[in-house]
Design an enzyme around this catalytic site. Structure first.
Site, PDB file in Angstrom:
ATOM      1  N   ASP A 231       0.846  -1.199   0.000  1.00  0.00           N
ATOM      2  CA  ASP A 231       0.000   0.000   0.000  1.00  0.00           C
ATOM      3  C   ASP A 231       0.878   1.245   0.000  1.00  0.00           C
ATOM      4  O   ASP A 231       1.700   1.447   0.898  1.00  0.00           O
ATOM      5  CB  ASP A 231      -0.908  -0.002   1.227  1.00  0.00           C
ATOM      6  CG  ASP A 231      -1.841   1.188   1.234  1.00  0.00           C
ATOM      7  OD1 ASP A 231      -2.905   1.104   0.613  1.00  0.00           O
ATOM      8  OD2 ASP A 231      -1.479   2.212   1.840  1.00  0.00           O
ATOM      9  N   ASP A 357      23.199   1.717  -7.581  1.00  0.00           N
ATOM     10  CA  ASP A 357      23.271   0.410  -6.942  1.00  0.00           C
ATOM     11  C   ASP A 357      24.581  -0.252  -7.360  1.00  0.00           C
ATOM     12  O   ASP A 357      25.291   0.223  -8.255  1.00  0.00           O
ATOM     13  CB  ASP A 357      22.064  -0.448  -7.326  1.00  0.00           C
ATOM     14  CG  ASP A 357      21.671  -1.422  -6.220  1.00  0.00           C
ATOM     15  OD1 ASP A 357      22.563  -1.806  -5.427  1.00  0.00           O
ATOM     16  OD2 ASP A 357      20.500  -1.814  -6.158  1.00  0.00           O
TER      17      ASP A 357
END
Length: 657
Positions: A231, A357
């Site tokens: 959510d 990353d």
């Protein structure tokens, strides 16, 4: 003279303090720590003479604004030194991972000019602090004595995956972020992050490679557990709370902050077929529900808290993705101008550091691309790991150029600064663009006070890390995070006294402390307690992260050791099952056998038995829905939350007693 308001300092560290309680509004003298850098006195105040020239340079003057100091330092640097700042290297460790290999780190610091590292060392707190101090002492020997910034993957949870998290090893232990979302108390999440901040700073860590703002909309994805669920509104508020706790406020970095690196911008959780983009077979994120914009929303919490750094995703879109007129490039996030410059810098107004990353400039050929040869562990090829998704055809220098042009400031997992130097000298990158990135990186070091006090108190580290207060708070969060999914016949809470219990995955000594009598077989028991992991398969064992991550099925089936334990127990006695919900487990074959089912997100035996026996009660609510079958999983859309057909347990479900 003793100053009780100042921290005790590491052995061998020289400290200079000037009292500031005067009638005039004199600048407040900060604590200074040094090993070999001399101190100089100006206007009755003391400063570290970092370049050892006997005079106070602008970048040494703590009275000046951090931006002024950063710009002055950039102007004094060589191109090679600037390129070194743009590397976020891997700190070499001993063979067992418990110590820093200082001999191997020496050329990286002194010759390649690298002064930011990730440390995956897992020794005791005092050992960590001592080794990090040794590294700072090495950095003092460089021409400009730029201090080292040390980052870490999360250390305060239960899951451990090489390259993604670190075993707790004395740090306070809390439920995974998914468990914090199950509690959904942002104030608690902020307290958690503040504890992390204190433990990190005590050991010399100044950067956190967290929080993870990705949304867990694909239940098979291996990194569901490290998110705040599916959510966006819940994830947004917990991301904001985490950044605020790590950075010690919502106004940006200052002395006492740990840099929060929010990740992975953006869409990583919409993993095609559930594969992870550390792997060449999992490089794609997919948006059949046209829901990419939804995956941006949790990052707004980070921006509201003035997050210092952002890490782009490895993933690349598997087709056209349009966001408000911006079309994403068909490349990994670290190479996407649309993602980093148009969306992040432009529409979101982010002004901090963009840290790639790990290993995005590395090659992925041979075993990286095709898998290790049979009989050879993929981990042997870790040094050759690379994730250049979408730019595999480019050479290394061209990859560095493309990433910087896209918006990357610093490169994770590499010390190959020479490629940037060569690119500038070849006219492929302007010096001004390099200067902008270097200034952003150095600004953080100045804001955190690293140029004044880079060393930590080695003795005090052991007093702070994992101290009883922090452990108690983590234990309480573990209890609160448990989600009661089923309690047939009000089996829970259990009265332990004199009750014979058969255990699977629970320490009998702990159970005995609670009054249970552990027995050898279910036939001898009155009740059973079974720990189970979310099912998985090893479908790509020849690939590094295929070996390390949990992939494939989510359903319990015959042959699964935990499922066999459930069947064995339930055939004889009422059975309590707790499932570590690291992904969206399918519990259809569990609920028809167990009397009580608890979802956990990393829980100690003590916290578990506190809830089982009623000393505490479960308070969590599911932060992800739990599908009813793998067929339903296959039909759901990876980018859309709560769209599984007839889920066994819907999002937000949770009982109590």
């Amino acid at each position: 003279m003793h100053y009780p308001f100042l921290p005790r300092l590491a052995a061998g560290t020289v400290t200079a303090i000037v009292a500031t309680a005067t009638a005039t509004a004199a600048p407040a003298q900060p604590p200074l720590t040094t090993r070999s850098v001399p101190l100089i006195r100006v206007d009755g105040l003391q400063f570290r003479d970092l370049d050892r020239n006997g005079r106070l340079d602008a970048y040494e003057d703590w009275r000046l604004p951090a931006r002024t100091r950063a710009d002055a330092l950039v102007a004094a640097m060589t191109l090679e030194e600037k390129a070194g700042v743009m590397m976020h290297g891997n700190l070499p460790a001993s063979a067992d991972g418990s110590r820093t290999d200082l001999a191997a780190a020496r050329p990286l610091v002194l010759e390649r000019h690298v002064n930011t590292f990730v440390s995956r060392q897992h020794g005791a707190a005092g050992t960590l602090a001592a080794d990090h101090n040794r590294l700072q002492a090495l950095a003092e020997q460089t021409r400009l004595a730029i201090p080292v910034s040390l980052s870490t993957d999360p250390r305060n949870h239960f899951q451990y995956t090489v390259g993604q998290s670190v075993a707790a090893a004395g740090f306070s232990q809390w439920p995974e972020p998914l468990g914090l979302a199950a509690i959904d108390d942002p104030a608690l999440t902020r307290r958690f992050a503040d504890v992390v901040r204190q433990e990190y700073l005590a050991t010399g860590f100044t950067q956190a490679l967290s929080p993870q703002a990705d949304l867990a909309t694909e239940p098979r994805w291996p990194r569901v557990f490290s998110t705040f669920g599916e959510d966006a509104a819940i994830a947004r508020r917990h991301v904001e709370a985490t950044v605020a706790g790590l950075q010690n406020g919502t106004t940006g970095l200052h002395d006492g902050s740990v840099v929060a690196v929010v990740k992975h911008w953006a869409g990583y959780g919409a993993a095609k077929d559930g594969w992870d983009s550390h792997n060449p077979y999992g490089k794609f994120m997919t948006f059949p529900g046209a829901n990419f914009a939804y995956h941006l929303l949790p990052f707004d919490g980070a921006f509201a808290a003035h997050v210092a750094s952002v890490m782009p995703t490895y993933s690349m879109p598997d087709g056209p993705v349009d966001v408000g007129g911006t079309t994403l490039d068909a490349v990994g996030g670290g190479y996407s101008h649309a993602l980093l410059t148009d969306l992040l810098r432009g529409k979101k107004g982010f002004a901090g550091v963009v840290l790639s990353d790990w290993a995005i400039t590395g090659d992925c050929t041979g075993p990286c691309a095709d898998g290790a040869p049979n009989g050879v562990t993929p981990l042997a090829f870790f040094p050759q790991f690379g994730t250049p998704w979408g730019v595999e055809h480019l050479g290394k220098r061209a990859r560095f150029v493309k990433a910087v042009a896209a918006g990357v400031d610093q490169f994770g997992g590499t010390e190959e600064a020479s490629y940037l130097v060569d690119a500038v000298r070849a006219g492929e990158l302007p010096v001004a663009r390099i200067d902008a990135s270097v200034a952003r990186i150095l600004l953080q070091k100045f804001q955190q006070g690293l140029f004044e006090h880079p060393f930590v108190d080695e003795a005090r580290a052991g007093e702070i890390v994992g101290k009883p207060e922090f452990r108690a708070q983590g234990l309480d969060a573990q209890r609160r995070s448990l989600v009661l999914l089923q309690n047939r016949g009000n089996l829970l809470p259990l009265a332990a006294a004199g009750r014979k219990v058969w255990l699977h995955g629970v320490d009998p000594a702990v159970a005995a402390r609670y009054g249970f009598t552990p027995v050898a077989t279910p036939e001898q028991a009155d009740v059973a307690i079974v720990r189970a992991a979310t099912p998985s398969e090893m479908l790509h064992p020849r690939f590094i992260f295929g070996l390390l991550q949990h992939e494939g099925t989510l359903a319990f089936a015959d042959g699964n050791p935990d499922y066999e334990a459930v069947k064995r127990a339930a055939a004889h006695v009422p059975t309590v099952v707790t499932v570590n919900l690291e992904r969206g487990a399918i519990l259809t074959n569990i609920v028809d056998k167990a009397g009580a089912v608890l979802a956990n997100f990393g829980v100690s035996d003590d916290a578990l038995l506190d809830v089982v026996t009623g000393k505490s009660r479960p308070q969590g609510r599911l932060p992800i829905e739990l599908p009813s079958s793998m067929a339903a999983v296959a039909r759901q859309r990876p980018d859309v939350p709560r769209d599984s057909d007839a889920p066994l347990f819907p999002f937000g479900f949770g009982l109590s007693y």
